[in-house]
Structure formats: structure tokens, C-alpha cells
Design a protein around this motif. Sequence first.
Motif, short mmCIF file in Angstrom:
data_model
loop_
_atom_site.label_atom_id
_atom_site.label_comp_id
_atom_site.label_asym_id
_atom_site.label_seq_id
_atom_site.Cartn_x
_atom_site.Cartn_y
_atom_site.Cartn_z
N ARG A 86 0.83 -1.21 0.00
CA ARG A 86 0.00 0.00 0.00
C ARG A 86 0.87 1.26 0.00
O ARG A 86 0.61 2.20 -0.75
CB ARG A 86 -0.92 -0.03 1.23
CG ARG A 86 -1.80 1.18 1.35
CD ARG A 86 -2.75 1.03 2.51
NE ARG A 86 -3.46 2.28 2.76
CZ ARG A 86 -4.49 2.39 3.57
NH1 ARG A 86 -4.95 1.33 4.20
NH2 ARG A 86 -5.06 3.55 3.76
N LEU A 87 1.89 1.29 0.84
CA LEU A 87 2.76 2.47 0.93
C LEU A 87 3.65 2.63 -0.30
O LEU A 87 3.95 3.74 -0.70
CB LEU A 87 3.60 2.41 2.20
CG LEU A 87 2.83 2.47 3.52
CD1 LEU A 87 3.78 2.32 4.69
CD2 LEU A 87 2.01 3.74 3.62
N GLN A 88 4.06 1.53 -0.89
CA GLN A 88 4.88 1.63 -2.10
C GLN A 88 4.05 2.08 -3.28
O GLN A 88 4.53 2.81 -4.14
CB GLN A 88 5.58 0.30 -2.38
CG GLN A 88 6.69 0.03 -1.38
CD GLN A 88 7.22 -1.37 -1.43
OE1 GLN A 88 6.68 -2.25 -2.09
NE2 GLN A 88 8.31 -1.60 -0.70
N ASP A 89 2.78 1.68 -3.32
CA ASP A 89 1.89 2.13 -4.39
C ASP A 89 1.52 3.60 -4.23
O ASP A 89 1.30 4.30 -5.22
CB ASP A 89 0.60 1.30 -4.41
CG ASP A 89 0.83 -0.11 -4.90
OD1 ASP A 89 1.89 -0.38 -5.51
OD2 ASP A 89 -0.06 -0.97 -4.67
N ASN A 90 1.47 4.06 -2.98
CA ASN A 90 1.11 5.45 -2.72
C ASN A 90 1.94 5.97 -1.55
O ASN A 90 1.48 5.98 -0.40
CB ASN A 90 -0.39 5.57 -2.41
CG ASN A 90 -0.80 7.00 -2.12
OD1 ASN A 90 -0.07 7.94 -2.40
ND2 ASN A 90 -1.98 7.16 -1.55
N PRO A 91 3.17 6.43 -1.80
CA PRO A 91 4.02 6.89 -0.70
C PRO A 91 3.47 8.12 0.02
O PRO A 91 3.88 8.42 1.13
CB PRO A 91 5.36 7.20 -1.38
CG PRO A 91 5.12 7.16 -2.82
CD PRO A 91 3.84 6.46 -3.09
N ALA A 92 2.50 8.81 -0.58
CA ALA A 92 1.90 9.98 0.07
C ALA A 92 0.83 9.60 1.08
O ALA A 92 0.29 10.46 1.77
CB ALA A 92 1.32 10.91 -0.99
N ASP A 93 0.54 8.31 1.20
CA ASP A 93 -0.49 7.83 2.14
C ASP A 93 -0.05 8.17 3.57
O ASP A 93 0.98 7.69 4.04
CB ASP A 93 -0.66 6.32 1.97
CG ASP A 93 -1.78 5.75 2.80
OD1 ASP A 93 -2.23 6.40 3.76
OD2 ASP A 93 -2.21 4.63 2.49
N ASN A 94 -0.82 9.00 4.26
CA ASN A 94 -0.50 9.40 5.63
C ASN A 94 -1.34 8.68 6.67
O ASN A 94 -1.47 9.15 7.80
CB ASN A 94 -0.68 10.91 5.78
CG ASN A 94 0.46 11.68 5.15
OD1 ASN A 94 1.62 11.33 5.34
ND2 ASN A 94 0.14 12.71 4.40
#
Length: 178
Positions: A86-94
Motif C-alpha cells: 500500500r505504501l509503495q503504491d502510494n508513498p503519500a499515504d498518511n
Amino acid sequence: MRILFLPRSYDRLMPDRPIVLLANDLARELLLTLTGPRSYDAPDPKDRGPLARLRRVLVDELHEAREQPLHIPEPVDDRLHAIARRLQDNPADNTPLADLGRSCGASSRTLSRLLRRELGMTFYQWRTQIRLYHALVLLADGHDITHVAHSCGWANPSGFIAAFTDLVGTTPGRYQQQ
């Protein structure tokens, strides 16, 4: 992590793409010396010759080093693995760790213990490494610092610049110029 910028005259001796090398003890000590206090932006003129010779020996040592795959530490646990994707697909995920844990069926405390055991770091450190990896790719592609900061989850460029400088050893702008 240590980063050493080499003069352009070494370009022909170095790989033409970013790589990770398995350095021997001599290369490690050379890198520590060359990124230590004696090597800051304006070295003492009497150090320029010795530092240049050390850089040449380091390049020779790295030329012989084995290439390693460039990657972020991957967890083994399925719950952590799902969060990593999930974080690699969307590193902006806070999303906070507690909320990420609910999505994969684990408490934040359990995930924190797993991260420490499997990767030897906190969730914050791990997420920052994932973000900085993506930031390095975006900067290499020529994106401006504001775009990179927001794409990688920082609320503002100054926070990104501080984190980048702390971990990489130079500002994102200087990194792009190198």
C-alpha cells in the motif's frame, strides 16, 4: 546512509545508473573518511590532495565490488507485507499505523513489534525510507522539489528538505544538480 559526490572526471569509471554495491571494509572506511568532518564543502587546501587520492582508491575499490539489488527492506509477515504494498503504491499515504493495522487485522502495537523484529526500525523510519526511495526516483526524473515533497507524503517542501537532508546528507536541490 552516506552519499559521496564524485567529480565528473570519474564518470567513465562509474556505472551509468544508480546501483547498490557490496563494499568491503576498506571501501567502507574510505567512505566514512570522505564524508566525515574533513571533507565538508570547503576542505582545508592542504587536505585536497589526500582527499583526491582517497576518492580514487574508493572508486577503484567500488569498481571491484559486487552489485546488490536496490530495494527497501521487505517484511515477511503478511500483514506488514500488505501495508508495504500500500505504501509503495502510494508513498503519500498518511494513514496512521493504527488505521493501517485495522485494515489488515492487527493492532498498532503488534505491527510495531513486527517492524522492530523483522526490519529493525520503527514504522516512522520505515515509511520515511519508502518515501525517500520514491523521492530519489522522482528527483532523478527531473521533478521539482515541491512536486516530489507532495507526491511522497510531506505536507510542505521544507519538511521534505529537512528529512531528505538528514538521511541523504545533502539537500534535494544539490542532489539533483549532481
